[in-house]
Design an enzyme around this catalytic site. Structure first.
Site, PDB file in Angstrom:
ATOM      1  CB  SER A  89      32.841 -11.134  17.447  1.00  0.00           C
ATOM      2  OG  SER A  89      33.009 -10.192  16.752  1.00  0.00           O
ATOM      3  CE  LYS A 146      32.299  -3.945  14.927  1.00  0.00           C
ATOM      4  NZ  LYS A 146      31.534  -4.942  14.789  1.00  0.00           N
TER       5      LYS A 146
END
Length: 270
Positions: A89, A146
């Protein structure tokens, strides 16, 4: 349904190892005994072709013997050294693009047992700015990536699209307005603990303000594509036991089956 490749690899490695051991301990001695009995009955040494036929391993044993060392090596490498991942993504743009293949250092935060993910050797703790791979707290069969912005004890504040750590705003330097003619997005350099990395900020997306105190044994993470990332602002903290490793390098980019792999952007991840 998400397949747990680590579990599959452990099971297949264990199966091939058991089959190899079973053949070595039980069936191989029986084949050798059959050869000895045949030679005693013939009262002479049998021809090579007949000897090979009597000693020949069955297909399952031969396959297990060939596969087990390879599978064991792969299991050890990806469990305790480095594991490859593909970025699915755009939540870490501009740092990581969709289709980037990265290497994740599995020992940087300590050694963990495959599948169980239990740490049995301690090493470093995540620091501000580290890009980490972890198991998504709401579905541990899914891996997320992340950036760590909060460590245990930190007070994290996100206000007007600016990150504050323990009340201190983290410096953001404007690099570009995208597109230049009618800007919709800002490219910024953000500094955490004197280490810079690039982030995107959308001009027209709603602001998500909030304040969070990071509990012991947990971490607060954000995507670099700040307004297009579902991260700790939405679902909370990352427990230490869900850490997979530290993302260290991009080694390939591949858009898909209709394109060729691209090795022109090999780099360290900052």
């Amino acid at each position: 349904m998400n397949l747990d490749f680590s579990l599959i690899l452990v099971l297949v490695t264990a199966l091939t190892g058991v089959l190899w051991l079973l053949d070595s301990a039980i069936f191989a001695p029986r084949r050798r005994q059959a050869l000895q009995d045949a030679q005693a009955q013939a009262q002479e040494t049998l021809p090579d072709a007949q000897r090979k036929a009597l000693l020949r391993q069955p297909g399952w044993a031969d396959t297990s013997k060939s596969m087990f060392p390879v599978l064991l090596l792969v299991l050890l490498l990806r469990s305790f050294l480095y594991e490859p991942f593909q970025i699915p993504s755009g939540s870490m743009l501009p740092t990581l693009k969709i289709g980037d293949f990265i290497l994740v250092n599995k020992y940087h935060y300590g050694l963990r047992l495959p599948v169980l993910n239990t740490r049995f050797v301690s090493n470093n703790d995540p620091q501000h700015g580290d890009v980490i791979v972890f198991r998504y707290p709401e579905d541990t069969s899914v891996n997320f990536i992340k950036r760590v912005v909060g460590v245990p004890g930190d007070l994290i504040t996100y206000k007007d699209k600016v990150l504050y750590i323990n009340g201190v705003p983290q410096q953001q330097e404007l690099l570009a307005k995208l597109p230049p003619s009618r800007p919709e997005q800002l490219l910024l350099n953000e500094t955490l603990d004197e280490v810079g990395h690039r982030i995107y900020r959308d001009l027209y997306r709603p602001v998500i303000d909030g304040e969070w105190r990071v509990p012991e044994g947990n971490y607060f993470v954000l995507g670099d594509n700040r307004d297009n990332s579902k991260d700790s602002r939405y679902w909370g903290f990352v427990p230490e036991e869900l850490l997979v490793g530290k993302a260290t390098a991009v080694w390939m980019h591949w858009d898909g089956l209709l394109s060729l792999p691209d090795f022109s952007d090999v780099r360290r991840i900052n």
